[in-house]
Design a protein around this motif. Structure first.
Motif, PDB file in Angstrom:
ATOM      1  N   UNK A 139     -37.119  32.802 -19.224  1.00 40.15           N
ATOM      2  CA  UNK A 139     -37.923  32.968 -20.445  1.00 40.15           C
ATOM      3  C   UNK A 139     -37.652  31.920 -21.515  1.00 40.15           C
ATOM      4  N   UNK A 140     -36.715  30.993 -21.282  1.00 42.32           N
ATOM      5  CA  UNK A 140     -36.431  29.954 -22.287  1.00 42.32           C
ATOM      6  C   UNK A 140     -37.646  29.026 -22.449  1.00 42.32           C
ATOM      7  N   UNK A 141     -37.977  28.736 -23.686  1.00 41.28           N
ATOM      8  CA  UNK A 141     -39.139  27.875 -23.948  1.00 41.28           C
ATOM      9  C   UNK A 141     -38.845  26.773 -24.959  1.00 41.28           C
ATOM     10  N   UNK A 142     -37.628  26.717 -25.483  1.00 40.30           N
ATOM     11  CA  UNK A 142     -37.303  25.730 -26.513  1.00 40.30           C
ATOM     12  C   UNK A 142     -36.740  24.471 -25.861  1.00 40.30           C
ATOM     13  N   UNK A 143     -37.602  23.686 -25.262  1.00 41.28           N
ATOM     14  CA  UNK A 143     -37.157  22.420 -24.684  1.00 41.28           C
ATOM     15  C   UNK A 143     -38.162  21.304 -25.007  1.00 41.28           C
ATOM     16  N   UNK A 144     -38.753  21.372 -26.175  1.00 36.19           N
ATOM     17  CA  UNK A 144     -39.682  20.322 -26.601  1.00 36.19           C
ATOM     18  C   UNK A 144     -38.918  19.015 -26.816  1.00 36.19           C
ATOM     19  N   UNK A 145     -39.570  17.913 -26.548  1.00 36.22           N
ATOM     20  CA  UNK A 145     -38.969  16.588 -26.673  1.00 36.22           C
ATOM     21  C   UNK A 145     -39.917  15.675 -27.439  1.00 36.22           C
ATOM     22  N   UNK A 146     -39.341  14.685 -28.107  1.00 41.55           N
ATOM     23  CA  UNK A 146     -40.158  13.681 -28.791  1.00 41.55           C
ATOM     24  C   UNK A 146     -40.623  12.592 -27.840  1.00 41.55           C
ATOM     25  N   UNK A 147     -39.918  12.448 -26.712  1.00 40.28           N
ATOM     26  CA  UNK A 147     -40.295  11.461 -25.702  1.00 40.28           C
ATOM     27  C   UNK A 147     -40.787  12.206 -24.472  1.00 40.28           C
ATOM     28  N   UNK A 148     -41.978  11.895 -24.023  1.00 39.59           N
ATOM     29  CA  UNK A 148     -42.567  12.614 -22.903  1.00 39.59           C
ATOM     30  C   UNK A 148     -41.769  12.422 -21.616  1.00 39.59           C
ATOM     31  N   UNK A 149     -41.036  11.339 -21.516  1.00 42.69           N
ATOM     32  CA  UNK A 149     -40.249  11.097 -20.304  1.00 42.69           C
ATOM     33  C   UNK A 149     -39.079  12.069 -20.186  1.00 42.69           C
ATOM     34  N   UNK A 150     -38.653  12.624 -21.322  1.00 45.05           N
ATOM     35  CA  UNK A 150     -37.551  13.580 -21.291  1.00 45.05           C
ATOM     36  C   UNK A 150     -37.984  14.949 -20.745  1.00 45.05           C
ATOM     37  N   UNK A 151     -39.265  15.150 -20.552  1.00 46.78           N
ATOM     38  CA  UNK A 151     -39.753  16.425 -20.016  1.00 46.78           C
ATOM     39  C   UNK A 151     -39.662  16.490 -18.496  1.00 46.78           C
ATOM     40  N   UNK A 152     -39.225  15.429 -17.875  1.00 47.94           N
ATOM     41  CA  UNK A 152     -38.960  15.466 -16.434  1.00 47.94           C
ATOM     42  C   UNK A 152     -37.516  15.898 -16.237  1.00 47.94           C
ATOM     43  N   UNK A 153     -37.322  17.124 -15.797  1.00 44.37           N
ATOM     44  CA  UNK A 153     -35.988  17.691 -15.647  1.00 44.37           C
ATOM     45  C   UNK A 153     -35.490  17.478 -14.221  1.00 44.37           C
ATOM     46  N   UNK A 154     -34.364  16.786 -14.119  1.00 37.31           N
ATOM     47  CA  UNK A 154     -33.755  16.570 -12.818  1.00 37.31           C
ATOM     48  C   UNK A 154     -33.018  17.832 -12.371  1.00 37.31           C
ATOM     49  N   UNK A 197     -38.788  18.268 -11.801  1.00 35.15           N
ATOM     50  CA  UNK A 197     -40.070  18.863 -12.191  1.00 35.15           C
ATOM     51  C   UNK A 197     -40.497  18.215 -13.504  1.00 35.15           C
ATOM     52  N   UNK A 198     -41.728  17.697 -13.528  1.00 33.39           N
ATOM     53  CA  UNK A 198     -42.286  17.076 -14.728  1.00 33.39           C
ATOM     54  C   UNK A 198     -43.051  18.155 -15.496  1.00 33.39           C
ATOM     55  N   UNK A 199     -42.423  18.692 -16.554  1.00 32.80           N
ATOM     56  CA  UNK A 199     -43.059  19.768 -17.306  1.00 32.80           C
ATOM     57  C   UNK A 199     -44.150  19.270 -18.240  1.00 32.80           C
ATOM     58  N   UNK A 200     -44.326  17.963 -18.341  1.00 32.58           N
ATOM     59  CA  UNK A 200     -45.483  17.458 -19.089  1.00 32.58           C
ATOM     60  C   UNK A 200     -46.762  17.580 -18.262  1.00 32.58           C
ATOM     61  N   UNK A 201     -46.619  17.748 -16.947  1.00 32.99           N
ATOM     62  CA  UNK A 201     -47.769  17.947 -16.073  1.00 32.99           C
ATOM     63  C   UNK A 201     -47.901  19.388 -15.596  1.00 32.99           C
ATOM     64  N   UNK A 202     -46.796  20.125 -15.614  1.00 30.94           N
ATOM     65  CA  UNK A 202     -46.797  21.487 -15.081  1.00 30.94           C
ATOM     66  C   UNK A 202     -47.746  22.378 -15.879  1.00 30.94           C
ATOM     67  N   UNK A 203     -48.524  23.205 -15.200  1.00 30.12           N
ATOM     68  CA  UNK A 203     -49.420  24.145 -15.875  1.00 30.12           C
ATOM     69  C   UNK A 203     -48.911  25.585 -15.745  1.00 30.12           C
ATOM     70  N   UNK A 204     -47.653  25.760 -15.297  1.00 26.08           N
ATOM     71  CA  UNK A 204     -46.978  27.058 -15.289  1.00 26.08           C
ATOM     72  C   UNK A 204     -47.761  28.103 -14.491  1.00 26.08           C
TER      73      UNK A 204
END
Length: 232
Positions: free
Chosen positions: A119-134, A95-102
């Motif tokens: 409810x976890x929300x602390x998964x910000x990344x400095x690289x947008x590619x890291x927001x794709x969670x396998x 899931x690519x959370x940089x595109x997800x609109x929840x």
């Protein structure tokens, strides 16, 4: 009764005055974590065992941010003469959370309860590619999913639990019917008035009477005469 002109303005000013007199409270995040409700839309967790690769979540996603890859495997027949079956095996779920609109549509349309909100929300990344969670990362989010709230005492039993309970009861009854009976040792019948002694088989000779003084037996019913072992 019509409202008094200017009453709305007066209520607003009164609320402003009450708020101005209260002490300001600031949540010191991140030192103090916020208390979030259980249904907070923070991140999506994947329960991989329930996924059947039906692709409904990927097809219904309005942002097309779910990526699924799979392959087919052949399952041999369970019984001789049976037919082989094929099943889908999950290779990738991301899931690519940089595109997800929840929006939560993927969770709502999943027919096998494989996706859950955490409810976890602390998964910000400095690289947008890291927001794709396998799928491995999505599986880790599953352990942060809160337990569902308890049902109302008057609510009906969920159909999944009722079906599982009935299946377990049926299996237990089948095993009990197929189990060989345990041989029971019959108890000896009791004789009124006390325990029963050893029985003498029919036609068998009972214990003989002791011999007379002459050493010969006395026939039953015949008195012993002189010279026949009786008293002289």
């Amino acid at each position: 009764m019509p409202p008094i002109p200017g009453s709305g303005l007066a209520k607003g000013l009164a609320l402003t005055l009450r708020t101005m007199t209260r002490k300001t409270v600031t949540a010191q995040y991140p030192e103090v974590q916020p208390e979030l409700p259980p249904r907070t839309r923070g991140v999506i967790g994947l329960f991989e065992e329930n996924c059947t690769v039906c692709m409904l979540c990927a097809r219904e996603c309005p942002d097309w941010c779910i990526y699924i890859d799979s392959h087919k495997e052949t399952i041999p027949a369970a019984a001789p003469g049976g037919r082989e079956r094929s099943r889908n095996v999950l290779d990738r779920f991301a899931i690519d959370f940089s595109l997800c609109m929840y929006c939560g549509i993927c969770i709502e349309v999943c027919p096998f309860d494989a996706l859950f909100w955490s409810p976890e929300f602390e998964y910000a990344e400095t690289d947008i590619r890291e927001l794709t969670h396998e799928r491995d990362k999505l599986r880790e989010w599953m352990w942060t999913v809160p337990a569902p709230p308890a049902l109302d005492p008057a609510a009906e039993e969920p159909k999944e639990i009722a079906a599982a309970r009935k299946a377990a009861e049926k299996l237990a009854a089948t095993r009990a019917a197929e189990a060989p009976p345990t041989p029971d040792t019959p108890a000896a019948p009791e004789t009124p008035g006390g325990p029963k002694g050893p029985e003498t088989p029919s036609g068998a000779k009972g214990p003989e009477a002791p011999d007379g003084p002459g050493g010969t037996d006395t026939p039953p019913g015949k008195p012993a005469g002189p010279g026949e072992g009786g008293p002289a």
